[in-house]
Scaffold this motif. Sequence first.
Motif, PDB file in Angstrom:
ATOM      1  N   GLN A  33     -47.474 153.537  55.402  1.00 32.05           N
ATOM      2  CA  GLN A  33     -46.456 153.016  54.489  1.00 32.05           C
ATOM      3  C   GLN A  33     -45.763 151.791  55.090  1.00 32.05           C
ATOM      4  N   GLU A  34     -45.410 151.868  56.365  1.00 30.78           N
ATOM      5  CA  GLU A  34     -44.719 150.765  57.019  1.00 30.78           C
ATOM      6  C   GLU A  34     -45.600 149.525  57.114  1.00 30.78           C
ATOM      7  N   ARG A  35     -46.868 149.741  57.451  1.00 27.65           N
ATOM      8  CA  ARG A  35     -47.767 148.592  57.606  1.00 27.65           C
ATOM      9  C   ARG A  35     -48.000 147.890  56.277  1.00 27.65           C
ATOM     10  N   ARG A  36     -48.199 148.675  55.228  1.00 20.74           N
ATOM     11  CA  ARG A  36     -48.455 148.074  53.919  1.00 20.74           C
ATOM     12  C   ARG A  36     -47.234 147.317  53.408  1.00 20.74           C
ATOM     13  N   TYR A  37     -46.056 147.895  53.576  1.00 23.01           N
ATOM     14  CA  TYR A  37     -44.856 147.222  53.095  1.00 23.01           C
ATOM     15  C   TYR A  37     -44.557 145.975  53.920  1.00 23.01           C
ATOM     16  N   ARG A  38     -44.813 146.036  55.225  1.00 25.46           N
ATOM     17  CA  ARG A  38     -44.596 144.869  56.078  1.00 25.46           C
ATOM     18  C   ARG A  38     -45.452 143.689  55.606  1.00 25.46           C
ATOM     19  N   PHE A  39     -46.705 143.978  55.290  1.00 22.18           N
ATOM     20  CA  PHE A  39     -47.603 142.915  54.826  1.00 22.18           C
ATOM     21  C   PHE A  39     -47.171 142.406  53.448  1.00 22.18           C
ATOM     22  N   ALA A  40     -46.893 143.328  52.527  1.00 16.98           N
ATOM     23  CA  ALA A  40     -46.495 142.935  51.183  1.00 16.98           C
ATOM     24  C   ALA A  40     -45.182 142.140  51.207  1.00 16.98           C
ATOM     25  N   HIS A  41     -44.251 142.559  52.054  1.00 15.55           N
ATOM     26  CA  HIS A  41     -42.977 141.858  52.168  1.00 15.55           C
ATOM     27  C   HIS A  41     -43.190 140.435  52.669  1.00 15.55           C
ATOM     28  N   ASN A  98     -51.751 147.942  42.444  1.00 14.31           N
ATOM     29  CA  ASN A  98     -52.351 149.270  42.401  1.00 14.31           C
ATOM     30  C   ASN A  98     -53.870 149.197  42.288  1.00 14.31           C
ATOM     31  N   THR A  99     -54.363 148.115  41.686  1.00 14.64           N
ATOM     32  CA  THR A  99     -55.807 147.952  41.490  1.00 14.64           C
ATOM     33  C   THR A  99     -56.423 147.054  42.551  1.00 14.64           C
ATOM     34  N   VAL A 100     -55.758 145.957  42.852  1.00 11.01           N
ATOM     35  CA  VAL A 100     -56.253 144.998  43.844  1.00 11.01           C
ATOM     36  C   VAL A 100     -55.226 144.908  44.970  1.00 11.01           C
ATOM     37  N   PRO A 101     -55.408 145.616  46.071  1.00  9.63           N
ATOM     38  CA  PRO A 101     -54.422 145.613  47.155  1.00  9.63           C
ATOM     39  C   PRO A 101     -54.192 144.211  47.700  1.00  9.63           C
ATOM     40  N   PRO A 102     -52.946 143.849  48.016  1.00 10.26           N
ATOM     41  CA  PRO A 102     -52.656 142.498  48.504  1.00 10.26           C
ATOM     42  C   PRO A 102     -53.384 142.158  49.796  1.00 10.26           C
ATOM     43  N   GLU A 103     -53.806 143.173  50.563  1.00  9.23           N
ATOM     44  CA  GLU A 103     -54.577 142.903  51.774  1.00  9.23           C
ATOM     45  C   GLU A 103     -55.911 142.223  51.452  1.00  9.23           C
ATOM     46  N   LEU A 104     -56.344 142.316  50.187  1.00  8.01           N
ATOM     47  CA  LEU A 104     -57.608 141.697  49.780  1.00  8.01           C
ATOM     48  C   LEU A 104     -57.407 140.426  48.965  1.00  8.01           C
ATOM     49  N   TRP A 105     -56.165 140.005  48.785  1.00  8.07           N
ATOM     50  CA  TRP A 105     -55.923 138.770  48.040  1.00  8.07           C
ATOM     51  C   TRP A 105     -56.337 137.574  48.887  1.00  8.07           C
ATOM     52  N   GLU A 106     -57.107 136.685  48.289  1.00 10.33           N
ATOM     53  CA  GLU A 106     -57.538 135.478  48.991  1.00 10.33           C
ATOM     54  C   GLU A 106     -56.479 134.387  48.873  1.00 10.33           C
ATOM     55  N   PHE A 217     -51.874 131.956  50.994  1.00  8.02           N
ATOM     56  CA  PHE A 217     -53.159 132.524  51.403  1.00  8.02           C
ATOM     57  C   PHE A 217     -52.922 133.823  52.175  1.00  8.02           C
ATOM     58  N   PRO A 218     -52.793 134.971  51.479  1.00 10.04           N
ATOM     59  CA  PRO A 218     -52.621 136.242  52.196  1.00 10.04           C
ATOM     60  C   PRO A 218     -53.769 136.523  53.168  1.00 10.04           C
ATOM     61  N   SER A 219     -54.965 136.069  52.816  1.00 14.65           N
ATOM     62  CA  SER A 219     -56.123 136.317  53.685  1.00 14.65           C
ATOM     63  C   SER A 219     -55.924 135.712  55.069  1.00 14.65           C
ATOM     64  N   ALA A 220     -55.173 134.604  55.153  1.00 10.09           N
ATOM     65  CA  ALA A 220     -54.959 133.958  56.445  1.00 10.09           C
ATOM     66  C   ALA A 220     -54.005 134.748  57.326  1.00 10.09           C
ATOM     67  N   LEU A 221     -53.180 135.608  56.736  1.00  8.64           N
ATOM     68  CA  LEU A 221     -52.221 136.374  57.518  1.00  8.64           C
ATOM     69  C   LEU A 221     -52.915 137.362  58.437  1.00  8.64           C
ATOM     70  N   HIS A 222     -54.086 137.863  58.027  1.00 13.08           N
ATOM     71  CA  HIS A 222     -54.801 138.826  58.861  1.00 13.08           C
ATOM     72  C   HIS A 222     -55.305 138.188  60.145  1.00 13.08           C
ATOM     73  N   GLU A 223     -55.447 136.840  60.125  1.00 12.85           N
ATOM     74  CA  GLU A 223     -56.005 136.139  61.269  1.00 12.85           C
ATOM     75  C   GLU A 223     -54.940 135.619  62.221  1.00 12.85           C
ATOM     76  N   SER A 224     -53.671 135.636  61.784  1.00 13.55           N
ATOM     77  CA  SER A 224     -52.616 135.096  62.637  1.00 13.55           C
ATOM     78  C   SER A 224     -52.220 136.124  63.699  1.00 13.55           C
ATOM     79  N   PRO A 225     -51.802 135.660  64.877  1.00  9.09           N
ATOM     80  CA  PRO A 225     -51.509 136.582  65.985  1.00  9.09           C
ATOM     81  C   PRO A 225     -50.397 137.577  65.668  1.00  9.09           C
ATOM     82  N   ASP A 226     -49.417 137.187  64.817  1.00  7.90           N
ATOM     83  CA  ASP A 226     -48.287 138.060  64.546  1.00  7.90           C
ATOM     84  C   ASP A 226     -48.419 138.833  63.257  1.00  7.90           C
ATOM     85  N   SER A 227     -49.628 138.904  62.686  1.00  9.99           N
ATOM     86  CA  SER A 227     -49.817 139.621  61.432  1.00  9.99           C
ATOM     87  C   SER A 227     -49.809 141.127  61.642  1.00  9.99           C
TER      88      SER A 227
END
Length: 227
Positions: A33-41, A98-106, A217-227
Amino acid sequence: MPVNDPLYEDAYCTWRTSLATLLGDASLLARWQERRYRFAHRVGGLLTEGQGDEPAVTGPVLYGVFASGAGLCYVGQTQKAERRLRDLPVGESHHLANTVPPELWERVVVIRWPRLLSAVPEAEQSVAVGRGLGVCGLALEHALQVETAPPLNSRRRRTTGDWQRRNLERSRSRGAVHAQFIPSLTQLALDAWKDLSEAETPKHSSVVDTGIGRVVFPSALHESPDS
């Protein structure tokens, strides 16, 4: 990939198995829950907060979400970008996450379309004033949906548990009815949309802001050191 394809079924089973691992006990559930909200926030902040010389994104906007592989998934509009765009990746009042998680948004494209009004004929400016920015927002949303046919706008849920295709071009919605009165504004919005939807991901940032619009670009957040 057809939904009855074995690879599709394997992917679905893998997704369920992965979630079962992530939610394996109460502490893992809290961590999830914390990880998902941190990313979405963080995504919501990039969509709305001031960037460089550009102020925070507020008021009427058009927006759309692209996913890796599927491309443009959804197009919407709001009169309160400061609230709606923050909620978009969280999903508390918007169905998309709910259908397309933001972790997969390009990428997420946002158009501050009222900034285009000064470049359109006075007749169209009068339409925006007389009929209201809310009506114009709906009209631009309809025009963009017709132009791009995003899959999540092209069907509606039915109470029988299946889906019904929407004929956007034959719609008699409020937006569809008024779209004919703002052709120049529509074209300018489509041009701005095209530029941002094709913008390249910057090397050291997750945001491009042109003043008229912004792409995150949410996809770029996964690649940053502080993501």
